[in-house]
Scaffold this active site. Structure first.
Site, PDB file in Angstrom:
ATOM      1  CB  CYS A   1      -0.916  -0.004   1.224  1.00 33.24           C
ATOM      2  SG  CYS A   1      -1.930   1.476   1.385  1.00 33.24           S
TER       3      CYS A   1
ATOM      4  CG  ASP B   1     -19.718 -14.073  17.455  1.00 39.33           C
ATOM      5  OD1 ASP B   1     -18.679 -13.548  17.893  1.00 39.33           O
ATOM      6  OD2 ASP B   1     -20.063 -13.988  16.262  1.00 39.33           O
TER       7      ASP B   1
ATOM      8  CD  GLN C   1     -18.360 -11.855  11.467  1.00 41.65           C
ATOM      9  OE1 GLN C   1     -17.431 -11.079  11.282  1.00 41.65           O
ATOM     10  NE2 GLN C   1     -18.534 -12.480  12.618  1.00 41.65           N
TER      11      GLN C   1
ATOM     12  CB  CYS D   1     -13.955 -10.182  17.916  1.00 41.25           C
ATOM     13  SG  CYS D   1     -14.933  -9.211  19.078  1.00 41.25           S
TER      14      CYS D   1
ATOM     15  CB  CYS E   1      -8.524   0.559   0.661  1.00 40.91           C
ATOM     16  SG  CYS E   1      -8.232  -0.390   2.179  1.00 40.91           S
TER      17      CYS E   1
END
Length: 476
Positions: A76, A403, A305, A430, A181
């Site tokens: 990038c 979750d 997601q 997460c 991106c």
């Protein structure tokens, strides 16, 4: 700071021994810890101290004196400025190892749990043979770890009289203008470029956080990887979009895959992206995508997601750990729009999903209907309240799947799980730190941690998700 082995403004040679949860190199100078952005484990670096606290400090990288074999050149062009990724200077194979170690370190340090193959302290205990410990598998990564994000949320600003749109510089709200991106779906880049061009041509002013003036705040783009459908959401500081027809025509002309153009109104002086009111300017209220064989409707504000390829990997591991035979009763305690619930319903006898956000439950019910699934039931409310009520109605879960958000499970829910004692608990996490904290509670309550599999949902960033299998001791 007096009494410390390093001083602000001075340069030192540091040995880099690890990577922090923010992606900084963890350096040691005379036994003192310095966090060094851009440094990698195994490197020796000349660093300049910029900020100190009692037990650690922050330093900038002046020069690399020895270079890690895992260091690579970022692809990038704005990587050094943008705060979206933190690990593009680290090879992908090394990232997967680092993320596994992040999970291991949290299990040992925070959870005080023994991990197979890792040195144990006197405090570590997981009610199992200490020589064996929890098996933490290698991180499941992507074959192609680029262009994986199906959603972009791009803030807009102004520069030299024109609109700019990109991501914030590390630790700031200064927008780095972006042409592409590399972790976003290509359609996201195309939409952002088109909105910049149209907005600049029409004289649209960007919203200013400092003054609260200006119109265009964010552009949100959602892409269905399997269907190819695209949704564009213009988030504005006001109820009207000047020359809206020209916006719509320009976006549709440039991107035929666009199926929905929405307008979200947010007039509050806040960093929160969305306001309360969303309306359709053109096209459909939703777009569609799949996880495995399950179809989902995705609205402007519904959570889905962001990496659909790895989501299938993540959920597949959750189904494996649930060890479903087709007869089980399963509770999904943070069900959202029903993504995991419907995935589980393909293998379970009956699935009950609970979620505190009523709008999400409405979406979950629609998704169940969309897929013709009748063995699922969704209810809105706090899981720790709804689960005991289901129990009073005769629902006895064989498996509970959680979750939770980054803050982890509500303590009351953990207490409810320990009271209900399902045979299996599958924890999808997460945050490695809150996973470790919550596992400690479940282990102390009689569960054994069988295994943990880290999954790389966000390549080139420091984030890692994990799926954990727990079995109640009384059923072994």
């Amino acid at each position: 700071m007096a009494g410390l082995p390093v001083q602000i403004g001075q340069q030192y040679e540091a040995e880099i021994i690890g990577i922090s949860h923010d992606g900084e190199g963890v350096g040691r100078v005379n036994g003192f810890t310095l966090f060094v952005a851009g440094a990698l484990p195994g490197e020796r670096a000349l660093v300049k101290v910029g900020h100190l606290k009692k037990q650690y400090g922050y330093a900038s990288l002046v020069e690399l004196l020895s270079v890690s074999s895992d260091r690579i050149a970022p692809d990038c062009v704005i990587y050094d400025e943008c705060g979206g990724c933190q690990l593009q200077h680290l090879s992908y194979e090394a990232q997967l190892r680092v993320k596994r170690q992040q999970v291991v370190d949290n299990l040992v340090r925070i959870g005080k749990l023994a991990v197979a193959g890792e040195p144990t302290s006197g405090q570590a205990t997981n009610n199992e043979d200490q020589d064996q410990g929890i098996v933490v598998h290698p991180t499941l990564g992507m074959t192609d770890p680029w262009r994986y994000r199906n959603k972009a949320q791009v803030p807009f600003g102004e520069e030299q009289g024109g609109l700019i749109g990109g991501f914030y510089a590390q630790g700031s709200h200064r927008i780095i203008d972006m042409e592409e991106c590399l972790i976003q779906h290509a359609a996201n880049d195309e939409v952002v470029a088109r909105v910049k061009e149209i907005g600049s041509r029409l004289g649209i002013r960007a919203y200013s956080e400092e003054t609260g003036t200006g119109l265009l705040r964010h552009v949100v783009v959602k892409v269905g990887f399997r269907t190819g459908e695209v949704m564009v959401v213009l988030v504005t500081n006001g109820a009207e979009i000047p020359r809206a027809d020209e916006w719509i025509a320009g976006i549709r002309e440039a991107l035929p895959a666009v199926k929905s153009i929405c307008h979200n109104i947010n007039v509050r002086q806040t960093n929160v992206i969305f306001g309360d009111e969303t309306r359709v300017l053109w096209g459909s209220e939703v777009i569609y995508d799949y996880i495995g064989e399950v179809k989902f409707a995705i609205s402007a504000r519904s959570f889905f997601q962001v990496n659909p390829v790895q989501t299938e990997v993540l959920y597949g591991k959750a189904v494996e750990y649930a060890a479903l035979t087709g007869d089980e009763v399963v509770v999904d305690a943070y069900c959202g729009i029903g993504t995991i619930s419907l995935f589980l319903a393909q293998r379970a006898g009956q699935v009950y999903g609970v979620e505190i956000v009523e709008e999400a439950i409405s979406d979950a019910r629609k998704n169940a209907e969309l897929n013709g699934m009748t063995n699922v039931h969704f209810e809105a409310g706090p899981a720790e309240v709804v689960l005991p009520e289901w129990t009073r109605q005769g629902v006895r879960p064989d498996v509970i799947v959680v979750d939770p958000p980054r803050k982890g499970c509500d303590p009351a829910l953990l207490a409810t799980i320990l009271e209900l004692r399902p045979r299996r608990v599958v924890y999808v996490s997460c945050s490695a730190s809150t996973l470790a904290r919550d596992l400690r509670v479940l282990v102390d309550g009689g569960y054994g941690v069988a295994e943990v599999t880290p999954v790389d949902m966000f390549p080139w960033t420091v984030h890692v998700e994990s799926v954990c299998s727990l079995i109640y001791k009384g059923f072994e």
